[in-house]
Write a protein that holds these residues in place. Structure first.
Motif: not given
Ligand code: ADP
Length: 561
Positions: A504-506, A520-521, A486, A458, A461-462, A517-518, A454, A491, A499, A511
């Motif tokens: 929850v996704q920012v 993972g964390l 990273d 992320n 991804k970001f 899906s929001g 995860n 954030i 998060i 984003t």
């Protein structure tokens, strides 16, 4: 001849029968009578304070005071104070030189004794002209009258003493603020003190009287009169046992007394009288009542609170039950739905893969694209379904870890290896910064792999193309900290806590563009916490993020070498 038959006795005693008991000059009167009966014109009378040597001359007859004193000085040493004696001046050893002695032929010394104490003494003497000596009969004849005189004197003394004692007692009892009185053997009230009289409301010159009559007059003053009347009567019927009666006075002012009857018993246990004392229990009773009132108040409050707590508890219990029921429904629903979704998804993906592999013939480039989209979409749904299933299992407490010793550098290597295509696609540099000596770590590999997947996915991804991804592993306290750095979009501070919540996704357009899906964390945090560890983030928008998770480790000795 017994002393009472002796005519001398009768003559002297006869004179006494007319005396009032406390005649002040009884000794003088006795001496006058005895002089006549004894035919002894010379006489002297000493009265004492009851100890020999302290007798002092009171009166004398036919003898001056000086003569009496010198005569006494001469005979004093020769006398046995406690026994009557006859002294004949013509005989040895009575050789007296005083002028008085020259006028005397014979003397009688007569002590007046009571209970071994000398109360006084008399000297009777015949003048030198009378040749008759005193005889033992003369002494015998005076024995009874002297005893009577001694008794009268003793009574006199005792009465005087009793008077003093009575006055002292009165003074003392009046000084006491408690009601006090005494009782005689017939239960007559004696010496009531001021407090007693004022408590009963009787005038101050009240001297007492029969207790039963006084009670009858004052009983209406008591609040609990009928109830205590029985006890008072009982106390009067058995005064020898003593008693204690709680009484309350009627009226505006609250007054309580503990009335105690204290018996005075003689050596044979017979009641000779007693005392009545009223102990003021008003402050005590007031305090008790106040205490009782506050206890009652407290009781009422406690009861009220207990009741409302009980209701609140009951409400809470019902609400809890309802929540549990709803939660169970939700859990059941989620796990059923996930299972139900997984089967058709697997079918879709299975058939999609077959199509892609050309099992059903070659695909045109468009068809190949469509199949890719189908597989991609299905994969996302499958990940979502799996995530929901994981969370449902964690929530239901059905998630069990299976920790083992794992070679951590190797473990990290294989995770990174799995991401090689994505890393390459975005041309991301990967750095592994491992503190020397870290090898075998204790954790549940499947779950920690999920956490790392995860965090790394992320980070990839970001992080824009050409960025760097660093994995730092080092010791921290009793465990190991793994940091995933990273150089991505970062954030905002306001979102850093959020998060970790589910779904929850920012929420910014940038984003949103990354998909996900929001969940993972949220899952990663739960999995780390199941290990007893923590997952935190630090980040600076535009510069990058660092997600770190800490895992506790057993003592070094437990590790495999
Ligand atoms: P998702 O499936 O959306 O990635 P996560 O729970 O893993 O769900 O992440 C929640 C949100 O946290 C993400 O949508 C993103 O907004 C933010 N986030 C997570 N990791 C990073 C990261 N390395 N850099 C920037 N934002 C991140």
């Amino acid at each position: 001849m017994s002393p009472s038959d002796d005519p001398r006795t009768t003559q002297v005693l006869g004179a006494f029968s007319d005396f009032p008991l406390y005649a002040p000059d009884i000794l003088a009167e006795f001496t006058t009578r005895a002089r006549r009966v004894l035919d002894a014109p010379i006489a002297a009378l000493w009265r004492g304070d009851f100890s020999p040597g302290h007798l002092s001359l009171e009166r004398s007859w036919d003898l001056s005071a000086a003569e009496a004193i010198t005569l006494w000085a001469e005979i004093e040493d020769s006398l046995d104070f406690e026994s009557p004696s006859i002294l004949d001046l013509g005989d040895s050893p009575w050789r007296f030189r005083s002028p008085a002695a020259k006028r005397i032929s014979s003397m009688i010394f007569l002590p007046i004794m009571s209970s071994q104490r000398v109360l006084g003494a008399m000297l009777f003497a015949r003048s030198a002209t009378n040749a008759n000596r005193f005889t033992r009969e003369d002494l015998q004849g005076l024995r009874l009258p002297v005893q009577a005189v001694a008794c009268t004197l003793e009574n006199d003394r005792l009465a005087a003493k009793a008077d003093v004692m009575t006055q002292r007692l009165e003074l003392l009892t009046n000084a006491i603020p408690l009601p006090v009185c005494f009782l005689d053997s017939r239960l007559d009230v004696l010496q009531p003190n001021h407090a007693f009289k004022s408590a009963l409301g009787v005038p101050d010159d009240f001297k007492g009287g029969p207790l039963i009559e006084i009670w009858a007059k004052v009983k209406d003053r008591f609040d609990n009169s009928p109830e205590i009347e029985a006890r008072m009567l009982d106390m009067m019927a058995h005064p020898e046992t003593g008693a204690s009666v709680e009484v309350t006075f009627a009226g505006e002012n609250e007054l309580h007394y503990r009335l105690m009857s204290i018996p005075f018993l003689d050596r044979h246990g017979r009641y000779t009288g007693g005392a009545l004392i009223g102990f003021d229990t008003t402050p005590e009773r007031r305090l008790m009542r106040l205490q009782q009132e506050s206890i009652d108040d407290l009781d009422a409050t406690v009861q009220e609170r207990t009741l409302s707590l009980h209701f609140a508890n009951e409400e809470l219990r019902l609400a809890n039950e309802e929540l549990r029921r709803m939660d169970q429904i939700k859990t059941d629903f989620m796990s059923n739905m996930s299972h139900e979704l997984r089967t058709p998804l697997n079918q879709i993906m299975g058939y999609g893969s077959m199509l892609k592999d050309g099992v059903a013939g070659d695909l045109t480039p468009d068809q190949d694209d469509f199949v890719d989209n189908i597989l991609h979409g299905s994969n996302r749904v499958l990940r979502l379904v799996n995530a929901i299933l994981d969370l449902t299992r964690i929530d239901a407490g059905k998630f069990t870890l299976h920790p083992t010793w794992n070679d951590y550098p190797e473990f990290l290597g294989s995770v990174l290896e799995a991401f090689r295509p994505q890393l390459a696609a975005k041309r991301l540099e990967v750095k592994l910064d491992l503190e020397p000596g870290i090898r075998a770590l204790w954790f549940s590999p499947e779950e920690i792999e999920q956490v790392l997947f995860n965090l790394v996915s992320n980070a990839i991804k970001f992080t824009p193309e050409g960025g760097t991804l660093t994995l730092r592993v080092h010791r921290s306290g009793e465990g190991i900290l793994t940091e995933v750095h990273d150089t991505g979009i970062g954030i905002p501070a306001a979102d850093q806590e959020r998060i970790f919540d589910r779904f929850v996704q920012v929420d910014s357009s940038t984003t949103r563009g990354y998909g996900g899906s929001g969940l993972g964390l949220a899952i990663a945090k739960q999995l780390v916490e199941l290990h007893g560890g923590t997952l935190t983030v630090t980040s600076e928008p535009g510069r990058g993020s660092c997600f770190s998770f800490w895992l506790a480790q057993p003592a070094t000795a437990a590790r495999p070498s």
